[in-house]
Each structure stands twice: as structure tokens, then as C-alpha cells.
Design an enzyme around this catalytic site. Sequence first.
Site, PDB file in Angstrom:
ATOM      1  N   LYS A 120       0.848  -1.207   0.000  1.00  0.00           N
ATOM      2  CA  LYS A 120       0.000   0.000   0.000  1.00  0.00           C
ATOM      3  C   LYS A 120       0.874   1.244   0.000  1.00  0.00           C
ATOM      4  O   LYS A 120       2.041   1.211   0.414  1.00  0.00           O
ATOM      5  CB  LYS A 120      -0.954   0.026   1.210  1.00  0.00           C
ATOM      6  CG  LYS A 120      -0.270   0.154   2.589  1.00  0.00           C
ATOM      7  CD  LYS A 120      -0.062   1.585   3.052  1.00  0.00           C
ATOM      8  CE  LYS A 120       0.622   1.652   4.411  1.00  0.00           C
ATOM      9  NZ  LYS A 120       1.867   2.360   4.475  1.00  0.00           N
ATOM     10  N   ASP A 135      -1.873  -1.548  10.175  1.00  0.00           N
ATOM     11  CA  ASP A 135      -2.134  -1.544   8.724  1.00  0.00           C
ATOM     12  C   ASP A 135      -2.772  -2.838   8.223  1.00  0.00           C
ATOM     13  O   ASP A 135      -3.162  -2.927   7.050  1.00  0.00           O
ATOM     14  CB  ASP A 135      -0.818  -1.345   7.939  1.00  0.00           C
ATOM     15  CG  ASP A 135      -0.286   0.073   8.059  1.00  0.00           C
ATOM     16  OD1 ASP A 135      -1.066   0.972   8.416  1.00  0.00           O
ATOM     17  OD2 ASP A 135       0.914   0.271   7.773  1.00  0.00           O
ATOM     18  N   VAL A 175      11.342  -4.370   2.623  1.00  0.00           N
ATOM     19  CA  VAL A 175      11.024  -4.500   4.056  1.00  0.00           C
ATOM     20  C   VAL A 175      11.238  -3.164   4.770  1.00  0.00           C
ATOM     21  O   VAL A 175      12.164  -2.418   4.431  1.00  0.00           O
ATOM     22  CB  VAL A 175      11.956  -5.584   4.664  1.00  0.00           C
ATOM     23  CG1 VAL A 175      11.736  -5.731   6.154  1.00  0.00           C
ATOM     24  CG2 VAL A 175      11.727  -6.909   3.959  1.00  0.00           C
ATOM     25  N   ALA A 218       9.768  -0.286   4.697  1.00  0.00           N
ATOM     26  CA  ALA A 218       9.865   0.833   3.759  1.00  0.00           C
ATOM     27  C   ALA A 218       8.660   1.763   3.846  1.00  0.00           C
ATOM     28  O   ALA A 218       8.613   2.775   3.160  1.00  0.00           O
ATOM     29  CB  ALA A 218      10.005   0.303   2.339  1.00  0.00           C
ATOM     30  N   GLY A 219       7.655   1.391   4.666  1.00  0.00           N
ATOM     31  CA  GLY A 219       6.432   2.205   4.716  1.00  0.00           C
ATOM     32  C   GLY A 219       5.413   1.751   3.690  1.00  0.00           C
ATOM     33  O   GLY A 219       4.477   2.468   3.364  1.00  0.00           O
ATOM     34  N   LEU A 220       5.596   0.515   3.184  1.00  0.00           N
ATOM     35  CA  LEU A 220       4.690  -0.011   2.149  1.00  0.00           C
ATOM     36  C   LEU A 220       3.795  -1.129   2.689  1.00  0.00           C
ATOM     37  O   LEU A 220       3.064  -1.770   1.915  1.00  0.00           O
ATOM     38  CB  LEU A 220       5.512  -0.534   0.959  1.00  0.00           C
ATOM     39  CG  LEU A 220       6.364   0.526   0.254  1.00  0.00           C
ATOM     40  CD1 LEU A 220       7.324  -0.120  -0.744  1.00  0.00           C
ATOM     41  CD2 LEU A 220       5.470   1.537  -0.463  1.00  0.00           C
ATOM     42  N   ALA A 221       3.853  -1.364   3.994  1.00  0.00           N
ATOM     43  CA  ALA A 221       3.009  -2.368   4.668  1.00  0.00           C
ATOM     44  C   ALA A 221       3.215  -3.780   4.138  1.00  0.00           C
ATOM     45  O   ALA A 221       2.274  -4.583   4.131  1.00  0.00           O
ATOM     46  CB  ALA A 221       1.528  -1.972   4.581  1.00  0.00           C
ATOM     47  N   GLY A 222       4.438  -4.101   3.723  1.00  0.00           N
ATOM     48  CA  GLY A 222       4.707  -5.448   3.213  1.00  0.00           C
ATOM     49  C   GLY A 222       4.403  -6.530   4.254  1.00  0.00           C
ATOM     50  O   GLY A 222       3.722  -7.520   3.948  1.00  0.00           O
ATOM     51  N   GLY A 223       4.873  -6.342   5.473  1.00  0.00           N
ATOM     52  CA  GLY A 223       4.635  -7.331   6.538  1.00  0.00           C
ATOM     53  C   GLY A 223       3.149  -7.442   6.855  1.00  0.00           C
ATOM     54  O   GLY A 223       2.627  -8.545   7.082  1.00  0.00           O
ATOM     55  N   SER A 224       2.457  -6.305   6.846  1.00  0.00           N
ATOM     56  CA  SER A 224       1.012  -6.312   7.137  1.00  0.00           C
ATOM     57  C   SER A 224       0.250  -7.007   6.013  1.00  0.00           C
ATOM     58  O   SER A 224      -0.725  -7.735   6.266  1.00  0.00           O
ATOM     59  CB  SER A 224       0.491  -4.876   7.263  1.00  0.00           C
ATOM     60  OG  SER A 224       1.173  -4.212   8.308  1.00  0.00           O
TER      61      SER A 224
END
Length: 294
Positions: free
Chosen positions: A12, A138, A97, A99-105
Site C-alpha cells: 500500500k 495496517d 522491508v 519501507a512504509g509499504l506495509a509489506g509485513g502487514s
Amino acid sequence: MVKAFTLKAYAKINLGLTVLASREDGYHDLQSVMQQVSLSDTLLFEQASGKGCNFLCTDKRLSGSENLVSRAAAILQHRAGKDLSGVKITLFKNIPVEAGLAGGSADAAAALIGLNRYWSLNLDDKTLLDIGAMLGSDVPFCLHGGTALARGRGEILQKLPPLPFFWVVLAVPKDTAISTASAFNSFDKTKMGEPSVKPLVEAIERGSKKDILSWCARGFTNTLETAVLPQSGELKSIKESLKKAGFSPALSGSGPAMFILTKNYREARDAAFFVEQENARVYLCWITSGSKEW
Ligand code: C5P
């Protein structure tokens, strides 16, 4: 029959983000317009011997019980109150990872959806959103997808009309790591409430590409930028270069990823080429709409 299937976990961006107030629980109330993009990880679910979830990631640093995918599986097992059949989840990591892109979420959201299906738990959307909020602010948006206005600490969602199509260029500085907690805790409290995301929400409701691009061009779309930019000379210099070249980069979440919306592929390709020259990682993707009604 051997059960195996894959799910995509989409990143996101925050088209706008305003921190409103600090809270007693250590979080901050915010308003944010969140947008799903096509950059994705893939989760492979496979039948496994034994009981419970065995989790692996192509990025070895992310394997293990602390990963949100493992934690999502543990919560579902605990709720079920019994041993559930063996499943192996392999996460093919692609989203940068922290980065503020919600990859983990996004991975956690895909794990909840996939395991709900694999274990035939029949949990409804509301229950999945509640469990998602336990895993991270997120995660509910990543379950929701599409375009939404997020409130509370990010978990209260209001669906917005789908954004008109844009290409999205993501620029991720190579040597900058910023923790979400430090970004939230170090921004100037006198700036709370600015910039209001209202003009952006109205532009989206009107479906106006021009007004959405004007919002991005104002240069200040995300409160956290005031806290994050001073922490990274690299981020600051990439942003300045992109601006000088006529692009309008905006910070996603607590960064350090920045995004540029572009009207057409040629402009996206030019921006991507420029980002590469700046020695940042570049991802060319596009906005996507959630396929599910929540
Ligand atoms: O919810 P999540 O685990 O992603 O949050 C990570 C950290 O970011 C929190 O522990 C908190 O310090 C900060 N945060 C915040 N306000 C929010 C979301 C996150 O202060 N709305």
C-alpha cells in the site's frame, strides 16, 4: 487430495497521512488515505505432515515465529482451541522491508485469508479485521484493499471510491532504515492535524485525476515527513533531485519509500529511470482496486 494454493499480498501507499493526536496506549490517532498497489509478495500454502503451521521465507531474515505470518497462524490456532492440520507457508518476498509499504502487514492479511480457507475456519470478515488489528495497525487495510480512509490508529476504515488509474513509481533509498515507532515519536507535535486530507478525499470522491495529482504536487502530503526527512540525508537528497526534475514524490507511511503518481506509462518510465540514476531501488507498479466488498 493434496491441498496447495497461492495468494498475492499487495503493498500500500499513503496518498495522504495526518497525525491527529498522541494516545495513552502509545499509538497516535490519524487520518490517512490508503491505496493498494500492484507490487506484491506471494504466499504458497501447502499440505504438510504433523500439526500447525511451518513458515519459511525466501528472505531468511524474515523466517521464524516473530514474522506476522507465524503470529497470524498462532492466533488462529489459539482461537480454534485445538490442533489444526499441518500447513507449510512459503513467503516469496518482493515488497521492500520496513519501507512504509506495509509489506509485513500485507503478508499477515494474506495469511489470515489463506489459513481461514485452508483450515476451513469460516471466520467472517469482521472477525478477520479484528484479528488483523491485533497484529498491526495496517493489517485491516491490507485485508480491505482498494482505496480507503483510515482513522483511529489506522484500523477504522471507510471505503472510498476506486482511484482512477495511475502508474506508480516507488523510490526506496538503499541505506535508510526508519522505524515506524521512531517516526511517530519524533515529529513536531505542533504540526498535529496538518495537512488535512479533506481536499484529497473530495478529489477522490469527484474521481478527478487532475485534483489528485495537484494534491501530490503540493509537496507536503504526509505529517510524518517532517519527522522522517531530517533523519536521512539520503532520503532528502533523492526527494530534492526528483522535485528538481519535475516529479512530485511523496512519502508513504513512515517511509523511507516515496511514490510518484504518473498519468501515463512514458512518464512513469522516465521517473523510474531517473530514480535509478539516484541510486535508489525503483519499483514500477500501478494502483489496484480491492476485489472484495467489506
Ligand atoms: O501497529 P504497528 O505495529 O504497525 O505499529 C508500530 C509502532 O508504530 C507502534 O508501536 C507505535 O509506536 C507506532 N504507531 C503509532 N500510531 C499509529 C500506528 C503506529 O504511534 N497509528
